[in-house]
Design an enzyme around this catalytic site. Structure first.
Site, PDB file in Angstrom:
ATOM      1  N   LYS A  80      47.189  46.229  50.693  1.00 28.15           N
ATOM      2  CA  LYS A  80      48.002  46.009  49.491  1.00 28.15           C
ATOM      3  C   LYS A  80      49.446  46.439  49.730  1.00 28.15           C
ATOM      4  CE  LYS A  80      44.314  46.046  46.101  1.00 28.15           C
ATOM      5  NZ  LYS A  80      43.518  46.857  45.182  1.00 28.15           N
TER       6      LYS A  80
ATOM      7  N   LYS B 164      42.256  32.907  45.262  1.00 33.05           N
ATOM      8  CA  LYS B 164      43.540  32.734  44.569  1.00 33.05           C
ATOM      9  C   LYS B 164      44.699  33.057  45.504  1.00 33.05           C
ATOM     10  CE  LYS B 164      42.952  36.955  41.780  1.00 33.05           C
ATOM     11  NZ  LYS B 164      41.510  37.188  42.042  1.00 33.05           N
TER      12      LYS B 164
ATOM     13  N   LYS C 285      38.100  29.375  52.756  1.00 34.11           N
ATOM     14  CA  LYS C 285      37.448  30.034  51.632  1.00 34.11           C
ATOM     15  C   LYS C 285      38.313  29.866  50.378  1.00 34.11           C
ATOM     16  CE  LYS C 285      36.326  34.718  50.007  1.00 34.11           C
ATOM     17  NZ  LYS C 285      37.164  35.211  48.987  1.00 34.11           N
TER      18      LYS C 285
END
Ligand code: ADP
Ligand code: TRP
Length: 322
Positions: free
Chosen positions: A111, A193, A190
């Protein structure tokens, strides 16, 4: 009955990968387990600092689940921050959490690499997640592969607590659906989003048709045989079409005659019909946010009744009751 628990981020538009990978299974488990499902708004705070986005995202996530068949009478369904006990347990657990354990977490590093602010909250995200799980004495936690390490942190902290203060927490088992086929996106990767290749569940008819028509296929001419196993359009059709229809399509792939354009049109109609009822239901639910709030408030009450028992025990074990 096993107690199964899972938390869902209130972020973004659900896609058919989420549906077949997670929500459908959750809704089915309602009948065979003691199911706990919650919307993790406190976790979302690590990346969303926008009042309206969080509020709308939370209500929308609630509407998504209810529209897709989650029955709040047959499970416990609530919003994480409505049970503030989880924050107290987070603090208790954090005093047992070695820095190194969190420093090793991939999700934090990933992240930060994606430019999410490296705050203390983001760093201690796994401790809050452990508290989520341990507070409800969950036995099984179904998660995607990316959450496996966080589950190990939860087990580790439960064990540390039990060793230091006596048996208190159930050790949660992960249920990681490696075997579950990954739903491919319109580009064949895959569906996710973060790849921008999704087919959203609640999209209106017109844009939905456009997305389905954009599914990438190879350039094999209609009359030539094709390989169904390596075709994302085929994999998507398989999720929605009846076995009879699939037998026909399979035949066309092997013997020639499969026209991608027509098959995409079929797929569009199948998806559109499959979610038509849920889409209407979601619209109704969002038009009545007070009804959603009522359901969530009742869910929080049920969840809290369980949470206070565990927290009271943990407080006692640690010496916070005198
Ligand atoms: P995304 O990859 O779009 O960000 P999330 O990571 O938020 O999706 O996933 C939420 C849930 O949906 C997880 O349980 C995950 O396993 C499931 N899921 C997401 N994408 C897929 C997919 N393409 N196929 C199967 N399951 C999926
Ligand atoms: N971290 C999880 C995710 O990003 C969401 C989550 C929070 C969760 N608390 C949980 C999942 C407890 C399972 C159990 O998907």
């Amino acid at each position: 009955m096993k107690r199964i628990l899972s938390g869902i981020q209130p972020s973004g538009k659900l896609h058919i990968g989420n549906y077949f990978g997670m929500m459908k299974t959750m809704v089915q488990q309602m009948n065979t387990s003691d199911l706990y499902v919650f919307i993790v708004d406190l976790h979302a705070l690590t990346s969303v600092h926008d009042r309206e986005r969080l509020q709308t995202g939370t209500l929308e996530a609630a509407a998504d689940f209810l529209a897709l068949g989650l029955d709040p009478e047959r499970c416990t369904f609530w919003v994480q921050s409505d049970v503030p006990e989880v924050c107290e347990l987070t603090w208790m657990l954090s005093t047992l959490t070695p820095m190194g354990l969190l420093e090793r977490c991939h999700s934090y590093k990933d992240k930060v690499a994606k430019n999410i602010a490296p705050t203390h909250g983001l760093f201690s995200y796994p401790v809050l997640m452990a508290a989520d799980i341990l507070l409800y004495q969950a036995e099984v936690v179904p998660v995607g592969k990316d959450q496996k390490q966080h589950l190990e942190v939860a087990r580790d902290l439960a064990q540390k607590f039990n060793n230091a203060f006596g048996e208190t927490f159930v050790l949660p088992e992960p249920a990681i659906s490696e075997s579950l086929a990954t739903v491919p996106g319109v580009d064949g990767q895959k569906m996710s989003k973060s790849y921008g290749n999704t087919i959203p569940i609640f999209m209106d008819e017109k844009p939905l048709r456009k997305v389905v028509m954009s599914i990438q296929t190879d350039a094999t001419p209609v009359e030539e045989p094709k390989d169904p196993e390596n075709c994302n359009l085929y994999a998507l059709l398989k999720l929605f079409a009846s076995p009879e229809k699939m037998a026909e399509v399979h035949d066309l792939y092997l013997n020639g005659g499969a026209a991608y354009g027509y098959l995409k049109q079929d797929l569009f109609e199948l998806i559109n019909d499959y979610f038509a009822e849920a889409r209407a239901r979601k619209r109704e639910l969002l038009a009545n946010p007070d009804y959603l709030r009522q359901i969530l408030a009742r869910g929080a009450e049920k969840a809290r009744a369980k949470a206070v028992v565990t927290l009271d025990l943990a407080r006692d074990r640690m010496g916070l009751k005198y």
